[in-house]
Scaffold this motif. Structure first.
Motif, PDB file in Angstrom:
ATOM      1  N   VAL A 180       0.851  -1.195   0.000  1.00 15.24           N
ATOM      2  CA  VAL A 180       0.000   0.000   0.000  1.00 15.24           C
ATOM      3  C   VAL A 180       0.886   1.244   0.000  1.00 15.24           C
ATOM      4  CG1 VAL A 180      -1.983  -1.098   1.123  1.00 15.24           C
ATOM      5  CG2 VAL A 180      -0.192  -0.061   2.531  1.00 15.24           C
ATOM      6  N   ARG A 181       0.415   2.283  -0.647  1.00 16.92           N
ATOM      7  CA  ARG A 181       1.179   3.534  -0.719  1.00 16.92           C
ATOM      8  C   ARG A 181       0.732   4.472   0.391  1.00 16.92           C
ATOM      9  NH1 ARG A 181       1.346   8.755  -2.554  1.00 16.92           N
ATOM     10  NH2 ARG A 181       3.269   9.387  -3.639  1.00 16.92           N
ATOM     11  N   ARG A 182       1.659   4.909   1.203  1.00 17.79           N
ATOM     12  CA  ARG A 182       1.361   5.839   2.287  1.00 17.79           C
ATOM     13  C   ARG A 182       1.009   7.220   1.730  1.00 17.79           C
ATOM     14  NH1 ARG A 182       0.873   4.827   7.557  1.00 17.79           N
ATOM     15  NH2 ARG A 182       2.353   6.413   8.211  1.00 17.79           N
ATOM     16  N   ASN A 183       0.018   7.831   2.340  1.00 18.94           N
ATOM     17  CA  ASN A 183      -0.398   9.177   1.934  1.00 18.94           C
ATOM     18  C   ASN A 183       0.781  10.146   2.016  1.00 18.94           C
ATOM     19  OD1 ASN A 183      -1.649  11.848   1.908  1.00 18.94           O
ATOM     20  ND2 ASN A 183      -3.578  10.786   2.299  1.00 18.94           N
ATOM     21  N   ASP A 184       0.889  11.042   1.045  1.00 15.99           N
ATOM     22  CA  ASP A 184       1.975  12.026   1.043  1.00 15.99           C
ATOM     23  C   ASP A 184       1.917  12.966   2.249  1.00 15.99           C
ATOM     24  OD1 ASP A 184       3.160  11.179  -1.334  1.00 15.99           O
ATOM     25  OD2 ASP A 184       1.793  12.364  -2.556  1.00 15.99           O
ATOM     26  N   ARG A 232      -7.233  -4.592   8.285  1.00 13.79           N
ATOM     27  CA  ARG A 232      -8.656  -4.348   7.987  1.00 13.79           C
ATOM     28  C   ARG A 232      -8.897  -2.876   7.667  1.00 13.79           C
ATOM     29  NH1 ARG A 232     -10.228  -6.274  12.247  1.00 13.79           N
ATOM     30  NH2 ARG A 232     -10.618  -4.410  13.471  1.00 13.79           N
ATOM     31  N   GLU A 233      -8.290  -1.984   8.449  1.00 11.32           N
ATOM     32  CA  GLU A 233      -8.516  -0.557   8.254  1.00 11.32           C
ATOM     33  C   GLU A 233      -7.859  -0.027   6.981  1.00 11.32           C
ATOM     34  OE1 GLU A 233      -8.757   0.564  13.041  1.00 11.32           O
ATOM     35  OE2 GLU A 233      -7.054   1.235  11.844  1.00 11.32           O
ATOM     36  N   GLU A 234      -6.652  -0.470   6.684  1.00  6.86           N
ATOM     37  CA  GLU A 234      -5.895   0.087   5.564  1.00  6.86           C
ATOM     38  C   GLU A 234      -6.150  -0.611   4.236  1.00  6.86           C
ATOM     39  OE1 GLU A 234      -2.019   1.887   7.969  1.00  6.86           O
ATOM     40  OE2 GLU A 234      -1.740   0.310   6.470  1.00  6.86           O
ATOM     41  N   ALA A 235      -6.546  -1.896   4.273  1.00  9.09           N
ATOM     42  CA  ALA A 235      -6.686  -2.638   3.022  1.00  9.09           C
ATOM     43  C   ALA A 235      -7.978  -3.436   2.920  1.00  9.09           C
ATOM     44  CB  ALA A 235      -5.493  -3.578   2.847  1.00  9.09           C
ATOM     45  N   ARG A 291      -8.637  -3.381  -0.726  1.00 11.24           N
ATOM     46  CA  ARG A 291      -8.877  -2.013  -1.197  1.00 11.24           C
ATOM     47  C   ARG A 291      -8.175  -1.042  -0.261  1.00 11.24           C
ATOM     48  NH1 ARG A 291     -13.818  -4.345  -0.849  1.00 11.24           N
ATOM     49  NH2 ARG A 291     -14.310  -3.087   0.982  1.00 11.24           N
ATOM     50  N   HIS A 292      -7.469  -0.062  -0.813  1.00 14.60           N
ATOM     51  CA  HIS A 292      -6.822   0.923   0.048  1.00 14.60           C
ATOM     52  C   HIS A 292      -7.879   1.834   0.651  1.00 14.60           C
ATOM     53  CE1 HIS A 292      -7.221   4.368  -2.729  1.00 14.60           C
ATOM     54  NE2 HIS A 292      -7.009   3.479  -3.694  1.00 14.60           N
ATOM     55  N   ASP A 293      -7.561   2.457   1.790  1.00 17.43           N
ATOM     56  CA  ASP A 293      -8.575   3.216   2.522  1.00 17.43           C
ATOM     57  C   ASP A 293      -8.765   4.642   2.025  1.00 17.43           C
ATOM     58  OD1 ASP A 293      -6.356   4.573   3.482  1.00 17.43           O
ATOM     59  OD2 ASP A 293      -6.619   3.971   5.565  1.00 17.43           O
ATOM     60  N   ASP A 294      -7.894   5.096   1.110  1.00 18.11           N
ATOM     61  CA  ASP A 294      -7.975   6.447   0.538  1.00 18.11           C
ATOM     62  C   ASP A 294      -7.842   7.526   1.623  1.00 18.11           C
ATOM     63  OD1 ASP A 294      -7.954   7.851  -1.836  1.00 18.11           O
ATOM     64  OD2 ASP A 294     -10.104   8.273  -1.788  1.00 18.11           O
ATOM     65  N   SER A 295      -7.163   7.187   2.700  1.00 21.08           N
ATOM     66  CA  SER A 295      -6.896   8.149   3.771  1.00 21.08           C
ATOM     67  C   SER A 295      -5.423   8.031   4.147  1.00 21.08           C
ATOM     68  CB  SER A 295      -7.790   7.868   4.983  1.00 21.08           C
ATOM     69  OG  SER A 295      -7.464   8.714   6.059  1.00 21.08           O
ATOM     70  N   THR A 308      -3.696   5.480   3.259  1.00 17.65           N
ATOM     71  CA  THR A 308      -3.110   4.877   2.063  1.00 17.65           C
ATOM     72  C   THR A 308      -3.855   5.381   0.828  1.00 17.65           C
ATOM     73  OG1 THR A 308      -4.542   2.911   2.207  1.00 17.65           O
ATOM     74  CG2 THR A 308      -2.405   2.830   3.330  1.00 17.65           C
ATOM     75  N   THR A 309      -3.109   5.633  -0.252  1.00 15.93           N
ATOM     76  CA  THR A 309      -3.715   6.231  -1.449  1.00 15.93           C
ATOM     77  C   THR A 309      -3.630   5.345  -2.678  1.00 15.93           C
ATOM     78  OG1 THR A 309      -1.624   7.359  -1.961  1.00 15.93           O
ATOM     79  CG2 THR A 309      -3.225   8.558  -0.615  1.00 15.93           C
ATOM     80  N   ALA A 310      -3.019   4.188  -2.574  1.00 15.27           N
ATOM     81  CA  ALA A 310      -2.943   3.232  -3.682  1.00 15.27           C
ATOM     82  C   ALA A 310      -2.615   1.866  -3.110  1.00 15.27           C
ATOM     83  CB  ALA A 310      -1.884   3.657  -4.702  1.00 15.27           C
ATOM     84  N   LEU A 311      -2.867   0.843  -3.924  1.00 10.17           N
ATOM     85  CA  LEU A 311      -2.629  -0.533  -3.500  1.00 10.17           C
ATOM     86  C   LEU A 311      -2.222  -1.343  -4.724  1.00 10.17           C
ATOM     87  CD1 LEU A 311      -4.921  -2.666  -1.212  1.00 10.17           C
ATOM     88  CD2 LEU A 311      -4.371  -3.488  -3.498  1.00 10.17           C
ATOM     89  N   GLU A 312      -1.221  -2.196  -4.550  1.00  9.47           N
ATOM     90  CA  GLU A 312      -0.771  -3.041  -5.656  1.00  9.47           C
ATOM     91  C   GLU A 312      -0.411  -4.431  -5.155  1.00  9.47           C
ATOM     92  OE1 GLU A 312       1.492  -1.804  -8.890  1.00  9.47           O
ATOM     93  OE2 GLU A 312       1.523   0.322  -8.331  1.00  9.47           O
ATOM     94  N   TRP A 313      -0.703  -5.428  -6.008  1.00  6.21           N
ATOM     95  CA  TRP A 313      -0.212  -6.786  -5.803  1.00  6.21           C
ATOM     96  C   TRP A 313       0.953  -6.989  -6.764  1.00  6.21           C
ATOM     97  CZ3 TRP A 313      -1.692  -9.995  -2.026  1.00  6.21           C
ATOM     98  CH2 TRP A 313      -2.941  -9.806  -1.416  1.00  6.21           C
TER      99      TRP A 313
END
Length: 241
Positions: free
Chosen positions: A29-33, A90-93, A134-138, A140-145
């Protein structure tokens, strides 16, 4: 200057594969800037152990609980890390797991020189069937496998920012072809306390791992391919001694 006490934290390395004998992908997951810690970096889901996690652990552990594979943790404290890991995932993904399914994988501690420090336990788990991350859009702002080797390659190309503990874990996972192979490694690997060295001067910021020429190795630690990372333009880049 006083040294900050590291805060307990937990991280989850989630793997998915159609079958045990198949190659696997890992969840990043990508951490929010805008967050204070590792902004913009691709990491495994995780975060701090909070008071509710500690309380839940106290209520769910009894005298028959097995010993922790983390040699410095009693069963109740081990449980608090597991509960935190499952909650953060659970919260982040949006992935729900059983804390009992988590396999201890590593123990990383932030260098003394940092003001924001964490005592982080890494766990590994298989992605449950019929769930979609799914990323939480808070936070984390993106998610990749990604296959571990592909994540490393994209980081080398400048596409992904990977902190050294994430890089090192991915590099180790990249040695294994199948999920079964990675699982067997996780179940048997040693869990030493790894605290990187951090060197700062007017010209550079460099992080070193045990086994680097400047940093004696430690018991139980398998010296990785890369033991030295230089911070360049906001990115940690592996460099040779």
């Amino acid at each position: 200057m006083s040294v900050a006490t590291p805060r307990p934290a937990a991280t989850v390395v989630v793997l998915r594969a159609p079958d045990d004998s198949d190659p696997f992908e890992v969840l990043l997951v990508r951490r929010n800037d805008k967050v204070a810690f590792m902004a913009g970096a691709y990491v495994f889901p995780g975060g701090r152990v909070d008071d509710a996690d500690i309380s839940a652990a106290a209520q769910s552990v009894d005298a028959s609980a097995p010993r922790s594979r983390f040699s410095d943790l009693d069963p109740q404290t081990d449980r608090s890390y597991r509960i935190a890991a499952a909650r953060e995932l659970r919260e982040e993904a949006a992935v729900t797991i059983n804390a009992d399914d988590l396999i201890p994988l590593a123990h990383w501690v932030t260098p003394d020189i940092e003001t924001r420090r964490y005592d982080t336990r890494f766990f590994l788990v298989r992605m449950p069937e019929a769930q979609i991350a799914r990323h939480d859009d808070s936070e984390t702002t993106a998610l990749e496998w990604l296959r571990p080797a592909d994540a490393i390659a994209r980081s080398r190309a400048g596409d992904l920012l990977l902190p050294p503990p994430t890089w090192t874990t991915l590099q180790r996972l990249a040695r294994y072809r199948t999920f079964a192979d990675a699982l067997a490694w996780a179940c048997s690997t040693a869990l030493p306390r790894v605290q990187p060295g951090l060197l700062r001067d007017a010209d550079k910021t460099m992080l070193t791992l045990p086994g680097d020429p400047s940093y004696p190795t430690i018991d139980g630690w398998e010296v990785p391919e890369d033991t030295r990372f230089l911070l360049q333009d906001g990115r940690w880049q592996p460099v040779k001694p």
